[in-house]
Design a protein around this motif. Structure first.
Motif, PDB file in Angstrom:
ATOM      1  N   GLU A   4      -5.146   6.604 -10.072  1.00  0.00           N
ATOM      2  CA  GLU A   4      -5.957   6.377  -8.650  1.00  0.00           C
ATOM      3  C   GLU A   4      -6.012   4.973  -8.896  1.00  0.00           C
ATOM      4  O   GLU A   4      -7.152   4.038  -9.086  1.00  0.00           O
ATOM      5  N   LYS A  13       6.283   4.462   4.707  1.00  0.00           N
ATOM      6  CA  LYS A  13       4.962   5.111   5.070  1.00  0.00           C
ATOM      7  C   LYS A  13       5.086   6.514   4.475  1.00  0.00           C
ATOM      8  O   LYS A  13       6.315   7.136   4.375  1.00  0.00           O
ATOM      9  N   SER A  14       4.152   7.115   4.064  1.00  0.00           N
ATOM     10  CA  SER A  14       4.088   8.416   3.421  1.00  0.00           C
ATOM     11  C   SER A  14       4.521   9.591   4.473  1.00  0.00           C
ATOM     12  O   SER A  14       4.977  10.318   4.009  1.00  0.00           O
ATOM     13  N   ASN A  49       0.724   6.471  -6.811  1.00  0.00           N
ATOM     14  CA  ASN A  49      -0.534   7.314  -7.314  1.00  0.00           C
ATOM     15  C   ASN A  49      -0.179   8.651  -6.934  1.00  0.00           C
ATOM     16  O   ASN A  49      -0.643   9.637  -7.939  1.00  0.00           O
ATOM     17  N   SER A  50       0.442   9.068  -5.954  1.00  0.00           N
ATOM     18  CA  SER A  50       0.881  10.480  -5.770  1.00  0.00           C
ATOM     19  C   SER A  50       1.726  11.152  -6.725  1.00  0.00           C
ATOM     20  O   SER A  50       1.614  12.408  -6.970  1.00  0.00           O
ATOM     21  N   ASN A  59       0.534   3.887  -2.913  1.00  0.00           N
ATOM     22  CA  ASN A  59       0.054   5.260  -2.752  1.00  0.00           C
ATOM     23  C   ASN A  59       1.191   6.344  -3.103  1.00  0.00           C
ATOM     24  O   ASN A  59       0.743   7.567  -3.520  1.00  0.00           O
ATOM     25  N   TYR A  60       2.473   5.785  -3.090  1.00  0.00           N
ATOM     26  CA  TYR A  60       3.428   6.556  -3.474  1.00  0.00           C
ATOM     27  C   TYR A  60       3.480   7.023  -5.152  1.00  0.00           C
ATOM     28  O   TYR A  60       3.469   7.988  -5.370  1.00  0.00           O
ATOM     29  N   LYS A  86      -6.391   1.024  -7.615  1.00  0.00           N
ATOM     30  CA  LYS A  86      -7.005   0.500  -6.306  1.00  0.00           C
ATOM     31  C   LYS A  86      -5.895  -0.375  -5.707  1.00  0.00           C
ATOM     32  O   LYS A  86      -4.943  -1.247  -6.262  1.00  0.00           O
ATOM     33  N   LEU A  87      -5.512  -0.234  -4.631  1.00  0.00           N
ATOM     34  CA  LEU A  87      -4.458  -0.863  -3.759  1.00  0.00           C
ATOM     35  C   LEU A  87      -4.810  -1.900  -2.946  1.00  0.00           C
ATOM     36  O   LEU A  87      -5.827  -2.007  -2.299  1.00  0.00           O
ATOM     37  N   ARG A 142       0.772  -1.212  -0.047  1.00  0.00           N
ATOM     38  CA  ARG A 142      -0.077  -0.140   0.101  1.00  0.00           C
ATOM     39  C   ARG A 142       0.988   1.341   0.008  1.00  0.00           C
ATOM     40  O   ARG A 142       0.421   2.244  -0.578  1.00  0.00           O
ATOM     41  N   ASN A 143       1.903   1.049   0.744  1.00  0.00           N
ATOM     42  CA  ASN A 143       3.071   2.375   0.699  1.00  0.00           C
ATOM     43  C   ASN A 143       3.363   2.721  -0.695  1.00  0.00           C
ATOM     44  O   ASN A 143       3.481   3.747  -1.136  1.00  0.00           O
ATOM     45  N   ASP A 180      -4.054  -3.989   0.491  1.00  0.00           N
ATOM     46  CA  ASP A 180      -3.737  -3.443   1.905  1.00  0.00           C
ATOM     47  C   ASP A 180      -2.260  -4.011   2.418  1.00  0.00           C
ATOM     48  O   ASP A 180      -2.744  -4.685   3.336  1.00  0.00           O
TER      49      ASP A 180
END
Ligand code: 13P
Ligand code: SF4
Length: 312
Positions: A162, A200-201, A156-157, A153-154, A164-165, A149-150, A167
């Protein structure tokens, strides 16, 4: 040269074996390896070696990836228990059900997965090529990304996607402490913070450079800075210190200062002695179910092809 190292070198020649090691291995294993690299480089070397035996000094999924790419070769791992908490966070039955719920999605999986997860994947990525491979799909592509997920998310950012991740997470990279890194930055104001995207973000927000182990090593070599705070598994410090003896590398501390949580307990299961025994006995050997391997090879080869086109 120590007797054990001499014996490993001798067996390696006799058996036409190659020793591949990840940057998270103990220093003495990295030093005896023919190649030391990140997950992508290990897969690339495995794919092109003409050795009869590949000894994968890393964790199980790395051995599995090598075996899938080289089914005719014997792939050994020094310790079969060397698993991966991130791969474990993505059981294949649950991931397959998730994929089946989204039949219109392309499935992108991090290499830190079992062969069975790769078998339901369209393209595999590593932390070196994840951004470029995601961006090789049209902007509107519906994508499932697993299991980290990290990292998801990274990506995606930085891409505006977008995806779908799934977890999942790595127990080592989830442990770093924001407070302790901030305190270290105060003590070493000129230090560059290097972080792996599995963090983590909140940790990535403190980083000057975010990248795979190979990218962080390159940044350390190329930077003018003299000090570095390194937020990834601490095994990478061995190669950083070797390549840059005049620079100072400070391992980012985990939340709990009583544990060595910035060391991957799985990676550290491999020892020189186990490496010697596995070459001598040609065991433990990685075995992958043929039907699974036939499906899993496609997304791995796709990753290698795209990486080659991108010059990675
Ligand atoms: P890379 O080798 O891609 O930097 O990933 C690190 C990792 O966690 C390997 O298990
Ligand atoms: Fe898996 Fe984390 Fe260890 Fe890498 S560091 S092998 S992701 S458990």
């Amino acid at each position: 040269m120590n007797e054990l190292i001499k014996a490993i070198e001798k067996l390696k020649k006799e058996k036409n074996a190659v020793i591949l090691a990840h940057y998270y291995q103990q220093g003495e294993i990295q030093d005896i390896a023919d190649f030391v690299g990140d997950s992508l480089a290990l897969a690339q070397w495995a794919a092109k070696t003409d050795a009869d035996i590949i000894v994968m000094c890393g964790v199980h999924f790395m051995g599995e990836t090598a075996k899938i790419l080289c089914p005719a070769k014997k792939v050994l791992v020094p310790d079969m228990e060397a698993g991966c908490s991130l791969a474990d966070s993505c059981p294949s039955d649950r991931f397959t059900a998730f994929v089946e719920q989204h039949p219109d999605h392309t499935v992108i999986s991090y290499v830190n997965t079992t062969a069975a997860v790769k078998a339901v994947t369209d393209v595999v990525v590593t932390s070196t090529n994840a951004r470029q491979i995601v961006e090789s799909f049209p902007a509107g592509e519906k994508i499932i990304f697993g299991p980290d997920r990290n990292l998801g998310n990274y990506i995606n950012s930085i891409t505006g996607r977008e995806m779908k991740l799934w977890d999942g997470a790595c127990h080592v990279h989830e442990q770093f402490s924001v407070e302790k890194i901030v305190a270290l930055k105060k003590e070493h104001p000129d230090a560059l913070v290097l972080a792996h995207p599995e963090c983590k973000s909140t940790i990535l927000a403190l980083a000057d450079v975010i990248g795979s182990t190979a990218a962080l090593l390159k940044a350390a070599i190329q930077s003018e800075k003299k000090e570095f705070i390194v937020a990834t598994e601490s095994g990478i410090l061995h190669e950083m210190q070797k390549k840059c003896p005049e620079k100072v590398f400070i391992p980012a501390p985990p939340n709990d200062s009583t544990c060595a949580c910035n060391e991957c307990s799985f990676m550290r299961l491999n020892t020189l002695e186990k490496l010697y025994n596995c070459l001598k006995d040609e065991s433990p050997e990685i075995v992958v179910d043929q039907a699974v391997a036939q499906k899993a090879i496609r997304p791995i080869e796709r990753m290698l092809e795209i990486s080659a086109q991108l010059g990675l």
